[in-house]
Design an enzyme around this catalytic site. Structure first.
Site, PDB file in Angstrom:
ATOM      1  N   TYR A 193     -24.256  -9.793 100.130  1.00 16.76           N
ATOM      2  CA  TYR A 193     -23.465 -10.385  99.049  1.00 16.76           C
ATOM      3  C   TYR A 193     -24.152 -10.179  97.699  1.00 16.76           C
ATOM      4  O   TYR A 193     -23.520  -9.750  96.725  1.00 16.76           O
ATOM      5  CB  TYR A 193     -23.272 -11.878  99.309  1.00 16.76           C
ATOM      6  CG  TYR A 193     -22.548 -12.610  98.196  1.00 16.76           C
ATOM      7  CD1 TYR A 193     -21.160 -12.637  98.146  1.00 16.76           C
ATOM      8  CD2 TYR A 193     -23.260 -13.287  97.207  1.00 16.76           C
ATOM      9  CE1 TYR A 193     -20.493 -13.308  97.128  1.00 16.76           C
ATOM     10  CE2 TYR A 193     -22.607 -13.962  96.191  1.00 16.76           C
ATOM     11  CZ  TYR A 193     -21.219 -13.970  96.155  1.00 16.76           C
ATOM     12  OH  TYR A 193     -20.567 -14.636  95.140  1.00 16.76           O
ATOM     13  N   LYS A 216     -22.866  -8.138  94.209  1.00 15.90           N
ATOM     14  CA  LYS A 216     -22.725  -8.746  92.888  1.00 15.90           C
ATOM     15  C   LYS A 216     -23.627  -8.073  91.853  1.00 15.90           C
ATOM     16  O   LYS A 216     -23.279  -7.982  90.665  1.00 15.90           O
ATOM     17  CB  LYS A 216     -23.019 -10.245  92.967  1.00 15.90           C
ATOM     18  CG  LYS A 216     -21.978 -11.017  93.786  1.00 15.90           C
ATOM     19  CD  LYS A 216     -20.580 -10.848  93.194  1.00 15.90           C
ATOM     20  CE  LYS A 216     -19.556 -11.730  93.889  1.00 15.90           C
ATOM     21  NZ  LYS A 216     -18.223 -11.637  93.262  1.00 15.90           N
ATOM     22  N   ILE A 238     -12.260 -21.164  91.506  1.00 17.22           N
ATOM     23  CA  ILE A 238     -12.539 -20.717  90.152  1.00 17.22           C
ATOM     24  C   ILE A 238     -11.364 -19.925  89.592  1.00 17.22           C
ATOM     25  O   ILE A 238     -11.006 -20.067  88.414  1.00 17.22           O
ATOM     26  CB  ILE A 238     -13.826 -19.876  90.114  1.00 17.22           C
ATOM     27  CG1 ILE A 238     -15.048 -20.770  90.405  1.00 17.22           C
ATOM     28  CG2 ILE A 238     -13.997 -19.188  88.768  1.00 17.22           C
ATOM     29  CD1 ILE A 238     -16.362 -20.015  90.540  1.00 17.22           C
ATOM     30  N   THR A 257     -16.272 -25.802  94.761  1.00 18.59           N
ATOM     31  CA  THR A 257     -15.016 -25.221  95.222  1.00 18.59           C
ATOM     32  C   THR A 257     -14.926 -25.334  96.740  1.00 18.59           C
ATOM     33  O   THR A 257     -15.901 -25.705  97.411  1.00 18.59           O
ATOM     34  CB  THR A 257     -14.932 -23.729  94.846  1.00 18.59           C
ATOM     35  OG1 THR A 257     -15.980 -23.027  95.536  1.00 18.59           O
ATOM     36  CG2 THR A 257     -15.082 -23.522  93.343  1.00 18.59           C
ATOM     37  N   TYR A 310     -26.961 -21.770 101.700  1.00 17.83           N
ATOM     38  CA  TYR A 310     -27.809 -21.435 100.555  1.00 17.83           C
ATOM     39  C   TYR A 310     -29.178 -22.101 100.640  1.00 17.83           C
ATOM     40  O   TYR A 310     -30.063 -21.808  99.840  1.00 17.83           O
ATOM     41  CB  TYR A 310     -27.120 -21.840  99.248  1.00 17.83           C
ATOM     42  CG  TYR A 310     -26.100 -20.845  98.768  1.00 17.83           C
ATOM     43  CD1 TYR A 310     -26.438 -19.862  97.836  1.00 17.83           C
ATOM     44  CD2 TYR A 310     -24.797 -20.876  99.241  1.00 17.83           C
ATOM     45  CE1 TYR A 310     -25.507 -18.943  97.399  1.00 17.83           C
ATOM     46  CE2 TYR A 310     -23.853 -19.958  98.805  1.00 17.83           C
ATOM     47  CZ  TYR A 310     -24.211 -18.995  97.894  1.00 17.83           C
ATOM     48  OH  TYR A 310     -23.285 -18.082  97.460  1.00 17.83           O
ATOM     49  N   SER A 351     -22.588 -12.789  90.050  1.00 12.74           N
ATOM     50  CA  SER A 351     -23.098 -14.062  90.563  1.00 12.74           C
ATOM     51  C   SER A 351     -24.575 -14.182  90.221  1.00 12.74           C
ATOM     52  O   SER A 351     -25.278 -13.162  90.116  1.00 12.74           O
ATOM     53  CB  SER A 351     -22.936 -14.134  92.085  1.00 12.74           C
ATOM     54  OG  SER A 351     -23.629 -15.252  92.622  1.00 12.74           O
TER      55      SER A 351
END
Length: 263
Positions: free
Chosen positions: A155, A159, A17, A190, A200, A142
């Site tokens: 994580y 964010k 990104i 990506t 995920y 995110s």
């Protein structure tokens, strides 16, 4: 050429990104400072500089580890010294983490928060010394901060902190005519997605094909392309977003209520 002559700093810009953002900003007329963290990343960063320069755009690579506050300030000092000023900061550098609660260590916390939170805070602090009225800052949050994902607590928390940061810095920076916002990408095609994409998926759904899962959760039935995230960032740093500040702009095209049903 929305950004003609603007000086833009993009952290973590050697791939994914960040690379797409640097490319888009350059195509809109900005002179782009492409930040990379370690010597191993110098080659792709320099390759991007060469690619952009060959197209008639202007870019230069700058090494700095944004998890270290002193290097954040050195980065912005070097950019300002090289180009005379700084108009735009896009803080894109970040790292992933998946782990069970009982396995998260203090070292994990320090590593994730030093880059995803402290790094973004201190590069903002460093940039704020140079940004003029009309300056633009975009940090990276995110959609993970707004949804439940198995073993993604550390994580996601980092964010969520970024979104809180822009909300609370907006009035302070607004006194100087500077806007600050965050971008919250959804799943994006990506290298990082290739490395971590399978994590995920909830373990109970590991036997379901990735294609079927994507179609069950996707409004557009595909991942975002990095260039689509870059387009949203370009809006936030342009004059078109002159009255947008303190916001987190979600670009979550692949997440729908089906994702929430997995909670």
């Amino acid at each position: 050429m929305k950004l003609n002559g603007k000086i833009a700093v993009v952290t973590g810009a050697s791939r994914g990104i960040g690379k797409a953002i640097a490319t888009r900003l350059a195509s809109e007329g900005a002179i782009v400072a492409i930040n990379y963290r370690e010597d191993a990343k110098a080659k792709p960063a320099e390759a991007l500089v060469s690619e952009l320069n060959s197209k008639g755009f202007k870019a230069q690579a700058f090494r700095a580890d944004v998890s270290k506050p002193t290097e954040c300030h050195t980065l912005l000092d070097d950019v300002a010294k090289t180009f005379g000023r700084v108009d735009i900061l896009v803080s894109n550098a970040g790292i992933e983490h998946f782990g069970k609660l009982e396995e998260i260590t203090a070292q994990d916390f320090e590593r994730v928060f030093s880059v995803n939170v402290a790094g973004q805070l201190f590069v903002t602090q460093a940039a704020s010394r140079y940004l003029p009225s009309g300056g633009r800052i975009v940090l990276t949050s995110s959609v993970s901060a707004q949804i439940s994902i198995f073993h993604h607590t550390l994580y996601a928390a980092s964010k969520a902190a970024v979104s809180a940061m822009v909300l609370n810095l907006a009035p302070e920076l607004g006194e100087r005519g500077i806007t600050i916002n965050a971008i919250a990408p959804g799943g994006t095609a990506t290298d990082m997605a290739k490395e971590n994409g399978k994590l995920y998926t909830h373990p109970a759904l590991q036997n379901v094909s990735p294609e079927a899962l994507l179609k069950s959760k996707a409004s557009l039935q595909r991942l975002a392309q990095p260039e689509e995230i870059a387009a949203a960032v370009t809006f936030l740093v342009s004059d078109d977003a002159s009255y947008v500040t303190g916001s987190t702009l979600a670009v979550p095209g692949f997440l729908t209520s089906a994702e929430k049903s997995l909670r």
